[in-house]
Scaffold this motif. Structure first.
Motif, PDB file in Angstrom:
ATOM      1  N   ASN A  47      50.865  64.288  79.952  1.00  0.00           N
ATOM      2  CA  ASN A  47      51.232  64.674  78.914  1.00  0.00           C
ATOM      3  C   ASN A  47      52.729  64.939  78.742  1.00  0.00           C
ATOM      4  O   ASN A  47      53.065  65.509  79.777  1.00  0.00           O
ATOM      5  CB  ASN A  47      50.837  65.523  77.400  1.00  0.00           C
ATOM      6  CG  ASN A  47      49.599  64.564  77.435  1.00  0.00           C
ATOM      7  OD1 ASN A  47      48.798  63.308  77.275  1.00  0.00           O
ATOM      8  ND2 ASN A  47      48.802  66.114  76.844  1.00  0.00           N
ATOM      9  N   ARG A  48      54.027  64.567  77.805  1.00  0.00           N
ATOM     10  CA  ARG A  48      54.897  64.506  77.537  1.00  0.00           C
ATOM     11  C   ARG A  48      55.759  64.556  78.959  1.00  0.00           C
ATOM     12  O   ARG A  48      56.562  65.487  79.995  1.00  0.00           O
ATOM     13  CB  ARG A  48      55.239  66.317  77.147  1.00  0.00           C
ATOM     14  CG  ARG A  48      55.174  66.596  76.335  1.00  0.00           C
ATOM     15  CD  ARG A  48      55.091  68.201  75.986  1.00  0.00           C
ATOM     16  NE  ARG A  48      54.062  69.125  76.047  1.00  0.00           N
ATOM     17  CZ  ARG A  48      54.207  70.171  76.932  1.00  0.00           C
ATOM     18  NH1 ARG A  48      55.678  70.049  76.941  1.00  0.00           N
ATOM     19  NH2 ARG A  48      53.089  70.608  77.799  1.00  0.00           N
TER      20      ARG A  48
ATOM     21  N   ARG B 200      47.421  58.183  81.272  1.00  0.00           N
ATOM     22  CA  ARG B 200      45.576  58.602  82.468  1.00  0.00           C
ATOM     23  C   ARG B 200      45.478  58.417  83.091  1.00  0.00           C
ATOM     24  O   ARG B 200      45.375  56.673  82.743  1.00  0.00           O
ATOM     25  CB  ARG B 200      44.408  58.806  81.685  1.00  0.00           C
ATOM     26  CG  ARG B 200      44.105  59.647  82.340  1.00  0.00           C
ATOM     27  CD  ARG B 200      42.274  59.604  81.031  1.00  0.00           C
ATOM     28  NE  ARG B 200      41.271  58.541  80.682  1.00  0.00           N
ATOM     29  CZ  ARG B 200      40.341  58.599  81.170  1.00  0.00           C
ATOM     30  NH1 ARG B 200      38.809  59.486  80.582  1.00  0.00           N
ATOM     31  NH2 ARG B 200      39.429  57.502  81.038  1.00  0.00           N
TER      32      ARG B 200
ATOM     33  N   ARG C 138      51.293  70.286  81.264  1.00  0.00           N
ATOM     34  CA  ARG C 138      51.123  69.202  80.542  1.00  0.00           C
ATOM     35  C   ARG C 138      50.962  68.042  81.368  1.00  0.00           C
ATOM     36  O   ARG C 138      50.124  67.236  80.709  1.00  0.00           O
ATOM     37  CB  ARG C 138      53.213  68.547  81.030  1.00  0.00           C
ATOM     38  CG  ARG C 138      53.862  68.967  80.563  1.00  0.00           C
ATOM     39  CD  ARG C 138      55.584  68.550  80.836  1.00  0.00           C
ATOM     40  NE  ARG C 138      55.510  68.788  82.484  1.00  0.00           N
ATOM     41  CZ  ARG C 138      55.601  67.691  82.924  1.00  0.00           C
ATOM     42  NH1 ARG C 138      56.128  66.241  81.739  1.00  0.00           N
ATOM     43  NH2 ARG C 138      56.000  67.599  83.779  1.00  0.00           N
TER      44      ARG C 138
ATOM     45  N   GLY D 258      55.980  60.608  76.627  1.00  0.00           N
ATOM     46  CA  GLY D 258      54.558  59.870  76.279  1.00  0.00           C
ATOM     47  C   GLY D 258      54.032  60.016  77.268  1.00  0.00           C
ATOM     48  O   GLY D 258      53.860  61.655  78.057  1.00  0.00           O
ATOM     49  N   SER D 259      52.372  59.660  77.348  1.00  0.00           N
ATOM     50  CA  SER D 259      51.557  59.600  78.903  1.00  0.00           C
ATOM     51  C   SER D 259      50.724  58.478  78.337  1.00  0.00           C
ATOM     52  O   SER D 259      50.783  57.318  78.681  1.00  0.00           O
ATOM     53  CB  SER D 259      50.077  60.631  77.007  1.00  0.00           C
ATOM     54  OG  SER D 259      50.947  61.520  76.341  1.00  0.00           O
TER      55      SER D 259
ATOM     56  N   GLN E 112      44.977  63.381  83.281  1.00  0.00           N
ATOM     57  CA  GLN E 112      45.803  63.340  81.505  1.00  0.00           C
ATOM     58  C   GLN E 112      47.158  63.748  82.043  1.00  0.00           C
ATOM     59  O   GLN E 112      47.508  64.828  82.351  1.00  0.00           O
ATOM     60  CB  GLN E 112      45.069  63.701  80.883  1.00  0.00           C
ATOM     61  CG  GLN E 112      46.177  64.310  79.008  1.00  0.00           C
ATOM     62  CD  GLN E 112      46.327  61.967  78.758  1.00  0.00           C
ATOM     63  OE1 GLN E 112      44.851  61.708  79.113  1.00  0.00           O
ATOM     64  NE2 GLN E 112      47.011  61.316  78.238  1.00  0.00           N
TER      65      GLN E 112
END
Length: 116
Positions: free
Chosen positions: A84-85, A19, A67, A16-17, A82
């Motif tokens: 990610n992964r 921020r 990432r 998931g991500s 941010q």
């Protein structure tokens, strides 16, 4: 004096991500670089990413390169991360650090937990 407030942490599944945000106030015009660090339980605090005041140069630790993306909005005096992964090994308290010529300032941290 500079005050830093991090936000955006939470619980997310692997892959998931999230921020993160780091909002600065005070003598922000003296900050020439802002970085994100993280500290996992039982481990030392480690560097993750950094960005210069202009946003023209960014730096990443090998463990997050590709990432995570660091960015900034100078109009809001805010730096973002941010992520990610996300992986379970990204679980840590994430701290924002503002670097000035004569001092550095840290935020209080925000918890990121990645479940497998």
């Amino acid at each position: 004096q500079v005050q830093l407030v991090e936000s955006g942490g939470g619980l997310v599944q692997a892959g998931g991500s999230l921020r993160l945000s780091c909002a600065a106030s005070g003598r922000t015009f003296d900050i020439y670089r802002t970085g994100w660090f993280r500290q996992a339980p039982g481990k030392e605090r480690e560097y993750a990413a950094a960005i210069t005041r202009s946003g023209g140069t960014t730096y990443y630790a090998n463990s997050v390169k590709g990432r995570f993306t660091i960015s900034r909005d100078n109009a809001k005096n805010t730096v973002y991360l941010q992520m990610n992964r996300l992986k379970p090994e990204d679980t840590a308290v994430y701290y924002c650090r503002a670097t000035m010529a004569i001092a550095t300032y840290w935020g209080q941290g925000t918890q990121v937990t990645v479940s497998s």
